[in-house]
Design a protein around this motif. Structure first.
Motif, mmCIF file in Angstrom:
data_model
loop_
_atom_site.group_PDB
_atom_site.id
_atom_site.type_symbol
_atom_site.label_atom_id
_atom_site.label_comp_id
_atom_site.label_asym_id
_atom_site.label_seq_id
_atom_site.Cartn_x
_atom_site.Cartn_y
_atom_site.Cartn_z
ATOM 1 N N THR A 82 -54.083 5.012 -55.249
ATOM 2 C CA THR A 82 -52.750 4.420 -55.113
ATOM 3 C C THR A 82 -51.647 5.238 -55.760
ATOM 4 O O THR A 82 -50.474 4.926 -55.572
ATOM 5 C CB THR A 82 -52.716 3.007 -55.734
ATOM 6 N N GLY A 83 -52.028 6.253 -56.550
ATOM 7 C CA GLY A 83 -51.018 6.999 -57.284
ATOM 8 C C GLY A 83 -50.529 6.278 -58.522
ATOM 9 O O GLY A 83 -49.574 6.698 -59.170
ATOM 10 N N ARG A 84 -51.236 5.202 -58.916
ATOM 11 C CA ARG A 84 -50.891 4.444 -60.117
ATOM 12 C C ARG A 84 -52.150 4.196 -60.934
ATOM 13 O O ARG A 84 -53.249 4.073 -60.382
ATOM 14 C CB ARG A 84 -50.241 3.105 -59.764
ATOM 15 N N ARG A 85 -51.988 4.095 -62.235
ATOM 16 C CA ARG A 85 -53.118 3.756 -63.094
ATOM 17 C C ARG A 85 -53.585 2.329 -62.829
ATOM 18 O O ARG A 85 -52.808 1.490 -62.358
ATOM 19 C CB ARG A 85 -52.729 3.902 -64.572
ATOM 20 N N ALA A 86 -54.837 2.073 -63.144
ATOM 21 C CA ALA A 86 -55.390 0.728 -62.978
ATOM 22 C C ALA A 86 -56.224 0.372 -64.196
ATOM 23 O O ALA A 86 -56.679 1.257 -64.931
ATOM 24 C CB ALA A 86 -56.250 0.651 -61.711
ATOM 25 N N ASP A 87 -56.428 -0.928 -64.413
ATOM 26 C CA ASP A 87 -57.385 -1.386 -65.418
ATOM 27 C C ASP A 87 -58.691 -1.734 -64.703
ATOM 28 O O ASP A 87 -58.836 -1.490 -63.491
ATOM 29 C CB ASP A 87 -56.832 -2.576 -66.200
ATOM 30 N N ASP A 88 -59.649 -2.292 -65.433
ATOM 31 C CA ASP A 88 -60.946 -2.599 -64.816
ATOM 32 C C ASP A 88 -60.804 -3.557 -63.636
ATOM 33 O O ASP A 88 -61.416 -3.355 -62.582
ATOM 34 C CB ASP A 88 -61.903 -3.199 -65.854
ATOM 35 N N ALA A 89 -59.987 -4.605 -63.810
ATOM 36 C CA ALA A 89 -59.815 -5.585 -62.726
ATOM 37 C C ALA A 89 -59.170 -4.933 -61.509
ATOM 38 O O ALA A 89 -59.590 -5.177 -60.365
ATOM 39 C CB ALA A 89 -58.968 -6.761 -63.210
ATOM 40 N N GLY A 90 -58.172 -4.089 -61.751
ATOM 41 C CA GLY A 90 -57.542 -3.392 -60.636
ATOM 42 C C GLY A 90 -58.490 -2.433 -59.954
ATOM 43 O O GLY A 90 -58.478 -2.302 -58.717
ATOM 44 N N MET A 91 -59.314 -1.742 -60.732
ATOM 45 C CA MET A 91 -60.293 -0.837 -60.149
ATOM 46 C C MET A 91 -61.263 -1.594 -59.242
ATOM 47 O O MET A 91 -61.567 -1.144 -58.121
ATOM 48 C CB MET A 91 -61.070 -0.121 -61.253
ATOM 49 N N LEU A 92 -61.732 -2.738 -59.700
ATOM 50 C CA LEU A 92 -62.678 -3.511 -58.893
ATOM 51 C C LEU A 92 -62.032 -4.006 -57.606
ATOM 52 O O LEU A 92 -62.697 -4.066 -56.560
ATOM 53 C CB LEU A 92 -63.227 -4.680 -59.716
ATOM 54 N N ARG A 93 -60.758 -4.346 -57.658
ATOM 55 C CA ARG A 93 -60.075 -4.751 -56.424
ATOM 56 C C ARG A 93 -59.994 -3.571 -55.447
ATOM 57 O O ARG A 93 -60.217 -3.736 -54.239
ATOM 58 C CB ARG A 93 -58.670 -5.271 -56.742
ATOM 59 N N LEU A 94 -59.686 -2.399 -55.967
ATOM 60 C CA LEU A 94 -59.578 -1.229 -55.097
ATOM 61 C C LEU A 94 -60.929 -0.840 -54.507
ATOM 62 O O LEU A 94 -61.012 -0.351 -53.376
ATOM 63 C CB LEU A 94 -58.999 -0.048 -55.883
ATOM 64 N N LEU A 95 -61.989 -1.050 -55.267
ATOM 65 C CA LEU A 95 -63.322 -0.670 -54.805
ATOM 66 C C LEU A 95 -64.007 -1.753 -53.980
ATOM 67 O O LEU A 95 -65.077 -1.514 -53.416
ATOM 68 C CB LEU A 95 -64.216 -0.310 -56.005
ATOM 69 N N GLY A 144 -71.450 -2.153 -52.339
ATOM 70 C CA GLY A 144 -72.703 -1.507 -51.965
ATOM 71 C C GLY A 144 -72.667 -0.015 -52.232
ATOM 72 O O GLY A 144 -73.718 0.625 -52.326
ATOM 73 N N HIS A 145 -71.438 0.509 -52.385
ATOM 74 C CA HIS A 145 -71.269 1.954 -52.588
ATOM 75 C C HIS A 145 -70.196 2.259 -53.631
ATOM 76 O O HIS A 145 -69.629 3.349 -53.640
ATOM 77 C CB HIS A 145 -70.892 2.623 -51.258
ATOM 78 N N ARG A 146 -69.927 1.326 -54.531
ATOM 79 C CA ARG A 146 -68.816 1.513 -55.463
ATOM 80 C C ARG A 146 -69.072 2.651 -56.446
ATOM 81 O O ARG A 146 -68.147 3.382 -56.802
ATOM 82 C CB ARG A 146 -68.529 0.196 -56.188
ATOM 83 N N HIS A 147 -70.301 2.812 -56.890
ATOM 84 C CA HIS A 147 -70.611 3.959 -57.753
ATOM 85 C C HIS A 147 -70.488 5.256 -56.970
ATOM 86 O O HIS A 147 -69.970 6.250 -57.483
ATOM 87 C CB HIS A 147 -72.016 3.827 -58.339
ATOM 88 N N ARG A 148 -70.941 5.265 -55.732
ATOM 89 C CA ARG A 148 -70.820 6.469 -54.906
ATOM 90 C C ARG A 148 -69.346 6.882 -54.781
ATOM 91 O O ARG A 148 -69.002 8.055 -54.955
ATOM 92 C CB ARG A 148 -71.392 6.207 -53.509
#
Length: 298
Positions: A249-262, A267-271
């Motif tokens: 997104t061109g913006r920093r995220a926290d853990d909750a934001g990262m999980l929303r983006l992923l 099934g492939h979030r680590h990948r």
């Protein structure tokens, strides 16, 4: 020496696939030589073993030494991602598409060794990488046994759980691992046999997180390696949320934001996390870097 030939039915980047099993420069259990071969030691269910893997045009030649040689060759395909199921992986972001195309040989390795993945993960809890890797090197050089066969000089085999339980407090201190991380490893060593018996990643997650000192991040880091879990995203990582957010997104995220983006990549979030790391997009650094601590006494 025992040998096995194996051909991957998909593009395979040997070094990239096995890189997560390396814990810093000079790792006594992992080495890549000038000919491109990767050497790895392992405490297998049959005993210590050394594996040399070399790949050319999709053809992998494995050679192994020691009591664990047969086991290492039997599990070689899984180690190189033969069980890594990419079905359902459909990049939705340009950054993911570019990274997946550029690194099409990336596979998620599976080692089948839970406790061997747990110790370095615990050492890496809440410290800079250099500090954790220094402790890993010190402990393996002090307590690991020499690698079987003609392994590169200085390679060592991961000690047995009973050895980890017997390490005195002063050697943990000399290694640079404070009492909290030492207690976590010593306690987990008591359950090593149960950890190795877990069949699926979800079962391993439940058992790991039931142990004191092991949370979401550590469990994910272990299962990525031991079970080849391509979905075990490292929630709680110091850098990963900002990296994912910036890349997508061109913006920093926290853990909750990262999980929303992923979320579209379940099934492939680590990948996807690995691909984005490899993609090179990084948010601008702010403030001084944290330096490794060194409070050891000799």
């Amino acid at each position: 020496m025992k040998q096995r030939e194996w051909r991957s039915d998909r593009p395979l980047d040997l070094g990239l696939t096995l890189q997560p099993l390396r814990h810093g420069g000079g790792d006594p259990a992992w080495r890549r030589t000038a000919d491109g071969a990767v050497w790895r030691t392992c405490r297998t269910p049959e005993g210590p073993g050394t594996l040399r893997a070399a790949a050319r045009d999709g053809q992998v030649t494995g050679a192994a030494w020691g009591p664990g040689a047969d086991w290492l060759l039997e599990t070689l395909p899984a180690l190189l991602g033969a069980e890594d199921d990419v079905s359902g992986f459909a990049p939705e972001h340009e950054a993911v598409r570019r990274a997946a195309k550029r690194h099409e040989g990336l596979r998620i390795a599976r080692t089948f060794r839970v406790f061997e993945s747990l110790v370095p993960a615990v050492l890496e809890q809440k410290v800079v990488s250099d500090e954790a890797w220094r402790a890993w090197r010190w402990l393996l050089r002090r307590y690991g046994e020499p690698a079987p066969g003609p392994a590169p000089e200085g390679m060592r085999v991961f000690p047995e759980p009973e050895v980890w339980r017997s390490i005195p407090s002063w050697d943990w201190h000399r290694a640079g691992a404070e009492a909290v991380r030492a207690r976590t490893i010593v306690n987990a060593a008591r359950y090593a046999a149960r950890l190795e018996a877990t069949e699926g990643s979800a079962e391993a997650d439940r058992l790991l997180r039931a142990l004191p000192g092991i949370g979401v991040w550590t469990s994910a880091e272990v299962r990525q390696r031991s079970h080849g879990d391509a979905d075990a995203v490292s929630v709680g990582d110091y850098h990963l949320p900002s990296l994912v957010g910036w890349a997508l997104t061109g913006r920093r995220a926290d853990d909750a934001g990262m999980l929303r983006l992923l979320a579209p990549y379940r099934g492939h979030r680590h990948r996807v996390s690995r691909l984005l790391r490899l993609g090179g997009a990084r948010p601008p650094a702010h403030g001084p870097r944290m330096s490794p601590r060194d409070y050891r006494s000799f």
